[in-house]
Design an enzyme around this catalytic site. Sequence first.
Site, mmCIF file in Angstrom:
data_model
loop_
_atom_site.group_PDB
_atom_site.id
_atom_site.type_symbol
_atom_site.label_atom_id
_atom_site.label_comp_id
_atom_site.label_asym_id
_atom_site.label_seq_id
_atom_site.Cartn_x
_atom_site.Cartn_y
_atom_site.Cartn_z
ATOM 1 N N TYR A 218 0.442 -2.695 0.107
ATOM 2 C CA TYR A 218 1.015 -4.034 0.181
ATOM 3 C C TYR A 218 -0.083 -5.013 0.569
ATOM 4 O O TYR A 218 -1.226 -4.829 0.189
ATOM 5 C CB TYR A 218 2.211 -4.050 1.148
ATOM 6 C CG TYR A 218 3.074 -5.268 0.940
ATOM 7 C CD1 TYR A 218 3.596 -5.560 -0.323
ATOM 8 C CD2 TYR A 218 3.343 -6.145 1.979
ATOM 9 C CE1 TYR A 218 4.366 -6.686 -0.529
ATOM 10 C CE2 TYR A 218 4.119 -7.268 1.785
ATOM 11 C CZ TYR A 218 4.615 -7.545 0.522
ATOM 12 O OH TYR A 218 5.370 -8.665 0.304
ATOM 13 N N LYS A 289 7.123 -3.917 -2.583
ATOM 14 C CA LYS A 289 8.225 -4.139 -1.649
ATOM 15 C C LYS A 289 9.183 -2.943 -1.635
ATOM 16 O O LYS A 289 9.629 -2.496 -0.574
ATOM 17 C CB LYS A 289 9.001 -5.397 -2.049
ATOM 18 C CG LYS A 289 8.283 -6.704 -1.752
ATOM 19 C CD LYS A 289 8.444 -7.126 -0.310
ATOM 20 C CE LYS A 289 7.852 -8.500 -0.076
ATOM 21 N NZ LYS A 289 7.971 -8.963 1.309
ATOM 22 N N GLU A 361 11.849 -12.737 -4.635
ATOM 23 C CA GLU A 361 10.502 -12.588 -4.091
ATOM 24 C C GLU A 361 9.509 -13.481 -4.832
ATOM 25 O O GLU A 361 9.406 -13.431 -6.058
ATOM 26 C CB GLU A 361 10.066 -11.123 -4.213
ATOM 27 C CG GLU A 361 8.881 -10.763 -3.369
ATOM 28 C CD GLU A 361 9.181 -10.802 -1.886
ATOM 29 O OE1 GLU A 361 8.299 -11.240 -1.115
ATOM 30 O OE2 GLU A 361 10.283 -10.406 -1.480
ATOM 31 N N ASP A 384 13.131 -13.057 0.804
ATOM 32 C CA ASP A 384 12.236 -12.569 1.853
ATOM 33 C C ASP A 384 11.267 -13.648 2.316
ATOM 34 O O ASP A 384 10.910 -13.697 3.490
ATOM 35 C CB ASP A 384 11.476 -11.344 1.346
ATOM 36 C CG ASP A 384 10.777 -10.607 2.471
ATOM 37 O OD1 ASP A 384 11.372 -10.481 3.553
ATOM 38 O OD2 ASP A 384 9.634 -10.160 2.274
ATOM 39 N N ASP A 385 10.830 -14.513 1.406
ATOM 40 C CA ASP A 385 9.875 -15.552 1.781
ATOM 41 C C ASP A 385 10.515 -16.581 2.705
ATOM 42 O O ASP A 385 9.847 -17.121 3.594
ATOM 43 C CB ASP A 385 9.342 -16.254 0.525
ATOM 44 C CG ASP A 385 8.728 -15.270 -0.450
ATOM 45 O OD1 ASP A 385 7.769 -14.588 -0.066
ATOM 46 O OD2 ASP A 385 9.231 -15.149 -1.578
#
Length: 670
Positions: A218, A289, A361, A384-385
């Site tokens: 990641y 992710k 995402e 998620d951001d």
Amino acid sequence: MISLDRTCFLNNTGISGSSSPFSYKLKLPPASVKVSALGPNRDRNNNVLIENNNNALTEVKEDDTSSAADVVSNLTVPDLDVYYDGAAAEEELVTPWAVSVARICFVFDVLDVEYMFCIEYWFMMFWQQCGYSLLRDPHHNKGLAFTEKERDAHYLRGLLPPTVISQDLQVKKMMRSIRQYQVPLQKYMAMMDLQETNERLFYKLLIDNVEELLPVVYTPTVGEACQKYGSIFRRPQGLFISLKEKGKIHEVLRNWPQKNIQVIVVTDGERILGLGDLGCQGMGIPIGKLSLYTALGGVRPSACLPVTIDVGTNNEQLLNDEFYIGLRQRRATGQEYAELMQEFMTAVKQNYGEKVLIQFEDFANHNAFDLLAKYGTTHLVFNDDIQGTASVVLAGLVAALKVVGGTLADHRFLFLGAGEAGTGIAELIALEISKQTNMPLEEARKKIYLVDSKGLIVQSRVDSLQHFKKPWAHDHEPIKNLVDAVNAIKPTVLIGTSGVGRTFTKDVVESMAALNDKPIIFSLSNPTSQSECTAEEAYTWSKGRAIFASGSPFDPVEYEGKVFVPGQANNAYIFPGFGLGLIMSGAIRVHDDMLLAASEALAAQVIQENFDKGLIYPPFKNIRKISAHIAANVAAKAYELGLATRQPQPKDLVKYAESCMYSPAYRSYR
């Protein structure tokens, strides 16, 4: 799924008693059962028809063998529940291969055994290919860990060297190999190769060495992988849905081999990390992710689906790159874009049901907020951001209060960056302040100030602001410069989400240190090159007094004889456990209180030993335990809010979460 043993074709009883690539448990029904995959027994939709005891034809859809199973008693059918692959099932024997009766290309009359002998040769040839295919199936391949018995049963003799080794030794060997690479992208590619050849070993490796390998699979390495994705692309690991598939997305989703999907991570590639528009090459983000959903949160791999929505790219360099793998056109916008997303969201619910989690995402600001608002009331969606980043930062702030003292309401917050991450964090902080103090949300927001590319967001700018910035337009004189904003507002907490590196200059950090005995400085932009300041700069310029956390990892820093270990406000702390909590409770919507519950659970995992090292986040080596606690808190909140559908509620949600987690240990094959 109906599985057959080869020995049922090789003896007169039709009963298997030996080990083989197929398990066979069949009690003959009292009347004729016929399945024809190519013959006349099909309806107008080309679905297979099964003749029951009353000579009536029952429909069996191509992708649904449940009706076929109904007419065969004692049939071995895999448990499709999300938790069947947890640690509790490690000792159970499993069958790596199965054949669906509804897809067999001949008429099979179980009362007339002669048909079996007619195809004996064909099946022998088929099974002899199974061993070779098994070694190339990443979901079932164990490499040199296949036992002697398994090698005999699954036609693996001669296809492997004679030695048999354990999974632990395989992990040791792979780690030694990966550590030999000096370039992070080479390590990333080695890990992806392993994922595509031996899935369980990949996750075992990642779980056992999470602190070392997380930056590889990641951030920050995944950013470089996305930039070069067209050159390193080898085989698809997710679904690519482009404008070419408009009107056919439902069919495209059906092309994915796994049907019991519980988590989808989707991107359109317009704002990948801090790297901008990478178009179709943003696929590296959903893949990464979802790898973490499994490794850190225990969601089984087959329940995860990475998706890239390709509507083109405005990146001229990619459009002119001969190796670019996406649509070579400018980005679609407006109605064309909205219609494609609407079709996608509708098709997802039709295929996978109400409880599938869709994680948005790396969408650009102008789409991210609109998509979250539009589908938040109709789908189980999570950005998620916006929300994941907010939850992990809030957890760090709550933990930091144990060092600096006071409550959230006692502090003043200044953000550099007013996009998805900045406004999302600000709103969750305001919600937590409001919850703790019963203060109106509008009043709580007044403790939080945001600076964008044009300076401090103030009331005089409100008419020109994007809608998501307007709640943060306070009555204050305009300020252009960040250091001037620090000196005027006198914040106790400085948070960077700008995506622009080195914007927390020496003057800015020194001003924070002059105003606060223990300034809290979060430099959150990814990848490392875009971080607002480095850990070394934060500790040095604050004379070792800063409480620092970053989005990407930094090495420990020694200052005046003391070693500081920088915290990492990584979303990976939150979203895997958050998703597991939604899945195990059967939640149908995401509520802000669930995000607060996740933050509180993460903050509670920080112990004094961590604080003594300057950490405000727990070490990643305990991430599976952390995720279980987060999942339990999120699930408890889902039950409290009446949004959970899995009933009854388990008595001990933490233990239940742990029992639900996917185990990468090899299974023993029949």
